[in-house]
Every structure is written in C-alpha cells, then in structure tokens.
Design an enzyme around this catalytic site. Structure first.
Site, PDB file in Angstrom:
ATOM      1  N   HIS A 257       0.830  -1.208   0.000  1.00 37.42           N
ATOM      2  CA  HIS A 257       0.000   0.000   0.000  1.00 37.42           C
ATOM      3  C   HIS A 257       0.870   1.267   0.000  1.00 37.42           C
ATOM      4  CE1 HIS A 257      -3.325  -2.778   0.586  1.00 37.42           C
ATOM      5  NE2 HIS A 257      -2.568  -3.364   1.501  1.00 37.42           N
TER       6      HIS A 257
ATOM      7  N   GLU B 237      -2.401   0.270   7.882  1.00 37.52           N
ATOM      8  CA  GLU B 237      -1.504  -0.777   7.397  1.00 37.52           C
ATOM      9  C   GLU B 237      -0.268  -0.197   6.725  1.00 37.52           C
ATOM     10  OE1 GLU B 237      -1.573  -4.696   4.412  1.00 37.52           O
ATOM     11  OE2 GLU B 237      -3.327  -3.372   4.564  1.00 37.52           O
TER      12      GLU B 237
ATOM     13  N   HIS C   9       2.480  -7.225   4.681  1.00 38.21           N
ATOM     14  CA  HIS C   9       1.126  -6.695   4.844  1.00 38.21           C
ATOM     15  C   HIS C   9       0.604  -6.941   6.258  1.00 38.21           C
ATOM     16  CE1 HIS C   9       0.047  -5.784   0.567  1.00 38.21           C
ATOM     17  NE2 HIS C   9       1.107  -6.557   0.375  1.00 38.21           N
TER      18      HIS C   9
ATOM     19  N   GLU D  81       1.064 -11.791   5.875  1.00 37.84           N
ATOM     20  CA  GLU D  81      -0.016 -11.052   6.545  1.00 37.84           C
ATOM     21  C   GLU D  81       0.218 -11.163   8.051  1.00 37.84           C
ATOM     22  OE1 GLU D  81      -2.272  -9.184   5.305  1.00 37.84           O
ATOM     23  OE2 GLU D  81      -2.866  -9.864   3.300  1.00 37.84           O
TER      24      GLU D  81
END
Length: 335
Positions: free
Chosen positions: A10, A24, A78, A141
């Site tokens: 991101h 995040e 992430h 993640e």
C-alpha cells in the site's frame, strides 16, 4: 550476492487496512525498514525496498522493480483485516518452483516462532505481486488490524521488531546466511535520529554500512558525528557538508559548509554519471544507501550498479529516469 526485494504494501493514497487507530501502510513500512536494516548486517546481502516513504505504487510497478533489479527473493509485507487473528502467508496459486514452496515453509516457521502469532497457515492466491514476479515470492499477513488483541501488539514497536526479525530469520535460513537467526532486537524499529556525541565514543562499537559511512565522514571531513549505524539529520547534514566541501575543493564554488542543502548548493552541484570516480560519487552512493536504495559497494566508482540505483531512485521519486545524478536528483536525495 543475495538480493532481497522488500515490498511494504500500500502507501500514499492507499492506506491499506485500517483499524484501532492504525493504518496498514504505516506499520508495514516500519517493519520493512527494520527488516532491511537487519539484513544489511548479514554477509553477502543486498536489499532494495519498493518504497521508503509514504507513496503510492501500482502492483505491476512493484513487481517490475524487483524483476529489473534481478532479485533472488521477493517479500511483500502486509497487515490483515476481516476479523481474524494471527499470521498467514501466501505464494502464487499457479505453477511455482519447489524453492518457492520450501521458502514459504521456512518463513512461516521462523515468523510464527518468534512472534508467537496464532498460525493461520501457508496459503496460495492469485495476487499480482506473486504472479508477476520472476523470482520466488511471498506475501506475509502479520496480524489483524481490526482485532483488538492483534492491534495492541502492532502498537508496540518492540513487537514490530519481532516481526522484522522473524522475516530476517526466515531469509537467513533459506539462503544459509550467517548472523540472521537471533532473538528479537531490543531497539525500536522506527528510524531514530542520531544524538550528538562529540567524543565519538561509539566509533569502535557500531557496525554496519551506515556506521562505515559515518566513520569515513568523520575522518575525511574532520567531523565528529555519532557512529551509531543510524541515519538521521546529523548524518544527512554531514553528507551535505562533505558534498559542499568537495564542490569547493574541486570546482571553487565558494559555498558555506553548513550542512544545509539550499538553493546555492543545488546550483553548485555538478552532474555525475557512469564512469565518474571520486569523493562526490562516494557521497552520492552513501546517500542512496542511507535513503534505502541498495547499490552494492560504496567505493566512489560510478559503475553499472550505481547507475541502476540512481535510476531506481529517480523512478520512485518521479524524476527523469536517466541514471545521471544532477542537481535535481541530488536535491531530492537530500530532501
């Protein structure tokens, strides 16, 4: 040389998952920078980050950067969302090498071991950064931002250190690198500003590429900045002083050596390109490294790796991508 490409997910207009007062994009950048710092202490490792600040990059751009650089391993970092708990990781759900599968085993084991996350397991998906990269790739993640228990851990900088160290331990295991497996570091992962240390007492203690840069600056330009292997305003200012000194010595620019990259210093800058040698090239290489663009040896020789690093930095900062460091590129480097 093992080349590790780290992709903080991101960024910019895309915050990623949001919850419990966290974003995040901010968390993964902290983890990625700390991971890069750990990896650069290992023998025979080069590191490149897709971004080192808050900017938007397309998924294809991230993959293309890794492919052009010739990375040996791609890691996209992430934070999860959706009400779950713990850690999981992904590889591409199409045809992948045995190495990709083995690497996922190692990463899953090492990250869960040090973080003690609930292990959600090893998964596969058709994510663009996994599909478009040419090398073994993984997407991790690291907890759920909308789970209060996970979020409380993610608010702790020491726990972010653990996440970074777990990734580093997995990479060290995969590539049989020395120095990677260790307990989580005790220092916070966020970049810290070097504190003044006129006695330079830490000169013989700190190790790492930035520490070597700091020692060279102190010796070459009679400075007394802290040698702590941390890139902060003090080290950036010292690099500007070095640049100003060299411009005066070599080109009679008449600059005030104040460590401030202002309009006069920008106008005084010369153009440095492949084939150049000397202290100005060394300063260029040093600031590129400190800003997170890996280029191999910092040796004052503008070779193909330095040109590639300049091009990467220019691309990341929306400059003309020509691999030539002129006033505009120097200004952005010292921004």
């Amino acid at each position: 040389m093992t080349k590790i490409f780290i992709d903080p997910g991101h960024g910019g207009s895309d915050p990623g998952a949001v919850g419990n007062g966290l974003q995040e994009k901010e968390l993964v950048l902290k983890i990625a920078k700390r991971l890069a710092e750990i990896l650069e202490r290992l023998d025979g490792v080069e590191v490149l980050l897709s971004r080192t600040d808050d900017r938007f990059l397309s998924l294809s751009e991230r993959a293309r950067m890794a492919n052009e650089w010739g990375a040996d391993y791609f890691i996209s970092v992430h934070i999860n969302a959706g009400g779950g708990e713990g850690y999981e990781c992904y590889i591409f759900n199409g045809n992948v090498s045995d190495a990709t599968k083995d690497n996922q085993d190692a990463m899953n084991t090492e990250i869960v071991k040090i973080t003690e996350w609930f292990n959600r397991g090893k998964k596969r998906a058709n994510f663009a950064v996994l599909r478009q990269t040419n090398m073994p790739a993984i997407l991790t993640e690291n907890g759920f931002i909308d789970n209060s228990s996970d979020a409380n851990k993610l608010k702790d900088s020491a726990f972010l250190d653990k996440i970074a160290q777990g990734h580093a331990n997995g990479i060290a295991k995969i590539f049989n690198l020395s120095g990677g497996s260790s307990s989580a570091p005790s220092k916070p992962s966020k970049p810290k500003t070097s504190k003044p240390n006129n006695s330079n007492r830490s000169t013989n203690k700190a190790s790492g590429t930035i520490a070597t840069i700091q020692r060279t600056l102190n010796s070459r330009y009679r400075l007394s900045i802290s040698v702590d292997n941390l890139f902060g305003p003090q080290t950036k200012g010292a690099l500007v002083k070095g640049l100003q000194t060299e411009l005066n010595r070599q080109f009679n620019r008449g600059l005030t050596v104040d460590g401030i990259f202002g309009p006069k210093t920008r106008r005084a800058c010369v153009t440095v390109r492949q084939g150049a040698r000397g202290n100005i090239t060394w300063i260029l290489q040093a600031i590129l490294h400190c800003k997170g663009t890996s280029l191999g040896a910092i040796d004052g020789i503008f070779g193909s790796k330095t040109r590639s690093a300049v091009r990467t930095f220019q691309r990341q900062n929306n400059l003309q991508v020509d691999g030539i460091a002129g006033p505009q590129t120097f200004q952005m480097l010292f921004k």
